[in-house]
Design a protein around this motif. Structure first.
Motif, PDB file in Angstrom:
ATOM      1  N   GLU A 103      -4.542   4.038 -26.617  1.00  0.00           N
ATOM      2  CA  GLU A 103      -3.837   2.779 -26.370  1.00  0.00           C
ATOM      3  C   GLU A 103      -4.627   1.632 -26.987  1.00  0.00           C
ATOM      4  O   GLU A 103      -5.828   1.723 -27.232  1.00  0.00           O
ATOM      5  CB  GLU A 103      -3.676   2.543 -24.865  1.00  0.00           C
ATOM      6  N   LYS A 104      -3.952   0.554 -27.224  1.00  0.00           N
ATOM      7  CA  LYS A 104      -4.579  -0.627 -27.823  1.00  0.00           C
ATOM      8  C   LYS A 104      -4.513  -1.787 -26.841  1.00  0.00           C
ATOM      9  O   LYS A 104      -3.615  -1.877 -26.014  1.00  0.00           O
ATOM     10  CB  LYS A 104      -3.865  -1.018 -29.130  1.00  0.00           C
ATOM     11  N   GLY A 105      -5.479  -2.701 -26.955  1.00  0.00           N
ATOM     12  CA  GLY A 105      -5.454  -3.910 -26.161  1.00  0.00           C
ATOM     13  C   GLY A 105      -6.057  -3.730 -24.781  1.00  0.00           C
ATOM     14  O   GLY A 105      -6.781  -2.783 -24.501  1.00  0.00           O
ATOM     15  N   GLU A 106      -5.719  -4.670 -23.919  1.00  0.00           N
ATOM     16  CA  GLU A 106      -6.321  -4.777 -22.581  1.00  0.00           C
ATOM     17  C   GLU A 106      -5.398  -4.188 -21.529  1.00  0.00           C
ATOM     18  O   GLU A 106      -4.224  -4.518 -21.453  1.00  0.00           O
ATOM     19  CB  GLU A 106      -6.560  -6.262 -22.311  1.00  0.00           C
ATOM     20  N   ILE A 107      -5.943  -3.292 -20.704  1.00  0.00           N
ATOM     21  CA  ILE A 107      -5.203  -2.706 -19.584  1.00  0.00           C
ATOM     22  C   ILE A 107      -5.926  -3.084 -18.295  1.00  0.00           C
ATOM     23  O   ILE A 107      -7.118  -2.820 -18.142  1.00  0.00           O
ATOM     24  CB  ILE A 107      -5.116  -1.173 -19.692  1.00  0.00           C
ATOM     25  N   GLN A 108      -5.231  -3.713 -17.375  1.00  0.00           N
ATOM     26  CA  GLN A 108      -5.844  -4.139 -16.118  1.00  0.00           C
ATOM     27  C   GLN A 108      -6.058  -2.943 -15.192  1.00  0.00           C
ATOM     28  O   GLN A 108      -5.355  -1.939 -15.297  1.00  0.00           O
ATOM     29  CB  GLN A 108      -4.956  -5.178 -15.427  1.00  0.00           C
ATOM     30  N   PRO A 109      -7.014  -3.049 -14.263  1.00  0.00           N
ATOM     31  CA  PRO A 109      -7.222  -1.953 -13.315  1.00  0.00           C
ATOM     32  C   PRO A 109      -6.020  -1.802 -12.389  1.00  0.00           C
ATOM     33  O   PRO A 109      -5.290  -2.752 -12.147  1.00  0.00           O
ATOM     34  CB  PRO A 109      -8.467  -2.390 -12.535  1.00  0.00           C
ATOM     35  N   ILE A 110      -5.844  -0.579 -11.879  1.00  0.00           N
ATOM     36  CA  ILE A 110      -4.701  -0.279 -11.021  1.00  0.00           C
ATOM     37  C   ILE A 110      -5.213   0.361  -9.733  1.00  0.00           C
ATOM     38  O   ILE A 110      -5.974   1.335  -9.774  1.00  0.00           O
ATOM     39  CB  ILE A 110      -3.714   0.683 -11.713  1.00  0.00           C
ATOM     40  N   TYR A 111      -4.791  -0.194  -8.586  1.00  0.00           N
ATOM     41  CA  TYR A 111      -5.126   0.403  -7.302  1.00  0.00           C
ATOM     42  C   TYR A 111      -4.070   1.461  -6.983  1.00  0.00           C
ATOM     43  O   TYR A 111      -2.880   1.245  -7.263  1.00  0.00           O
ATOM     44  CB  TYR A 111      -5.168  -0.665  -6.205  1.00  0.00           C
ATOM     45  N   PRO A 112      -4.477   2.627  -6.428  1.00  0.00           N
ATOM     46  CA  PRO A 112      -3.508   3.717  -6.207  1.00  0.00           C
ATOM     47  C   PRO A 112      -2.261   3.320  -5.434  1.00  0.00           C
ATOM     48  O   PRO A 112      -1.170   3.833  -5.700  1.00  0.00           O
ATOM     49  CB  PRO A 112      -4.325   4.765  -5.429  1.00  0.00           C
ATOM     50  N   THR A 113      -2.389   2.400  -4.457  1.00  0.00           N
ATOM     51  CA  THR A 113      -1.215   1.979  -3.680  1.00  0.00           C
ATOM     52  C   THR A 113      -0.679   0.619  -4.152  1.00  0.00           C
ATOM     53  O   THR A 113       0.154   0.013  -3.481  1.00  0.00           O
ATOM     54  CB  THR A 113      -1.556   1.891  -2.176  1.00  0.00           C
ATOM     55  N   GLY A 114      -1.165   0.154  -5.299  1.00  0.00           N
ATOM     56  CA  GLY A 114      -0.713  -1.120  -5.850  1.00  0.00           C
ATOM     57  C   GLY A 114      -1.455  -2.307  -5.252  1.00  0.00           C
ATOM     58  O   GLY A 114      -2.197  -2.175  -4.272  1.00  0.00           O
ATOM     59  N   ILE A 115      -1.256  -3.472  -5.838  1.00  0.00           N
ATOM     60  CA  ILE A 115      -1.927  -4.697  -5.383  1.00  0.00           C
ATOM     61  C   ILE A 115      -1.540  -5.014  -3.934  1.00  0.00           C
ATOM     62  O   ILE A 115      -2.384  -5.373  -3.116  1.00  0.00           O
ATOM     63  CB  ILE A 115      -1.571  -5.885  -6.296  1.00  0.00           C
ATOM     64  N   ASN A 116      -0.252  -4.868  -3.619  1.00  0.00           N
ATOM     65  CA  ASN A 116       0.179  -5.157  -2.249  1.00  0.00           C
ATOM     66  C   ASN A 116      -0.441  -4.190  -1.254  1.00  0.00           C
ATOM     67  O   ASN A 116      -0.794  -4.577  -0.131  1.00  0.00           O
ATOM     68  CB  ASN A 116       1.707  -5.131  -2.151  1.00  0.00           C
ATOM     69  N   GLY A 117      -0.595  -2.937  -1.657  1.00  0.00           N
ATOM     70  CA  GLY A 117      -1.247  -1.961  -0.801  1.00  0.00           C
ATOM     71  C   GLY A 117      -2.708  -2.314  -0.571  1.00  0.00           C
ATOM     72  O   GLY A 117      -3.230  -2.163   0.541  1.00  0.00           O
ATOM     73  N   PHE A 118      -3.370  -2.802  -1.611  1.00  0.00           N
ATOM     74  CA  PHE A 118      -4.765  -3.216  -1.497  1.00  0.00           C
ATOM     75  C   PHE A 118      -4.893  -4.399  -0.540  1.00  0.00           C
ATOM     76  O   PHE A 118      -5.754  -4.411   0.349  1.00  0.00           O
ATOM     77  CB  PHE A 118      -5.299  -3.584  -2.881  1.00  0.00           C
ATOM     78  N   LYS A 119      -4.019  -5.379  -0.694  1.00  0.00           N
ATOM     79  CA  LYS A 119      -4.045  -6.544   0.199  1.00  0.00           C
ATOM     80  C   LYS A 119      -3.771  -6.141   1.647  1.00  0.00           C
ATOM     81  O   LYS A 119      -4.406  -6.651   2.565  1.00  0.00           O
ATOM     82  CB  LYS A 119      -3.015  -7.587  -0.261  1.00  0.00           C
TER      83      LYS A 119
END
Length: 201
Positions: A103-119
């Motif tokens: 892949e090219k460019g910037e890929i942001q980190p991913i939480y297994p349950t998503g951002i809302n799950g992390f919050k």
């Protein structure tokens, strides 16, 4: 005094060129049987012949015991948090263990349950009971997501020290590692900034 916990949107700042630490995990495991014991004790009480007043008293007693145990565990968590800050964990990353993606460019980190799950995990693990405050208090938590997906260098900055420590602890207590951020397929360190609010009414 009621407390209302809320999040502002998570702000992703920039690339910064275990999930739980072992100590926190051991404390959590140590208290599981005690929590289960309290729950089991009240579950086994026959309630069919109790009045509404007696049921309410029983529920209040159960909550009191669970809260007392939660405060006790939280004190141990906070002692371990102080240890983490005094002796930050060293992350050993072997680039051979993670294959670069095509892949090219910037890929942001991913939480297994998503951002809302992390919050939601942060909110669920936040112990607000021993924070002495009135009105709205806030803090900003910064953290680094390492190349292996673990969280390190958690720091909260706000006007209430107790709130700051509880916010840091809640982040460290989240369950999962992240899928790391990547640049052109290769994992990189990533810095997050999370504003948190707590309302006391």
């Amino acid at each position: 005094m009621k407390k209302y916990f809320s999040f502002l949107s998570i702000l992703i700042i920039s690339f910064y060129s275990s999930q739980q630490t072992e100590g926190l995990r051991l404390i959590k495991e140590k208290y599981i049987p005690e929590f289960e014991g309290i729950i089991s004790k009240y579950k086994n009480i026959t309630t069919s012949k109790l009045s509404k007043k007696e049921l309410k008293l029983l529920q209040s007693q159960k909550e009191k015991e669970l809260n007392a145990l939660e405060f006790k565990r939280n004190d141990e968590y906070l002692a371990e948090l102080a240890n983490i800050k005094a002796n930050p964990p060293v992350v050993h990353f072997d680039p051979k263990t993670i294959q670069p993606l095509n892949e090219k460019g910037e890929i942001q980190p991913i939480y297994p349950t998503g951002i809302n799950g992390f919050k939601q995990e942060i909110a669920d693990k936040f112990c607000a009971g021993n924070i002495n405050a009135k009105g709205k208090i806030s803090t900003v938590v910064t953290m680094i997501i390492e190349k292996d997906g673990s969280i390190v260098n958690v720091k909260a900055e706000g006007t209430n020290d107790d709130f700051n420590r509880q916010a840091e602890l809640a982040v460290y207590l989240t369950e999962y590692k992240w899928e790391p951020a990547r640049i052109n397929g290769y994992p990189v360190r990533y810095r997050f900034r999370i504003p948190l609010n707590l309302n006391f009414d």
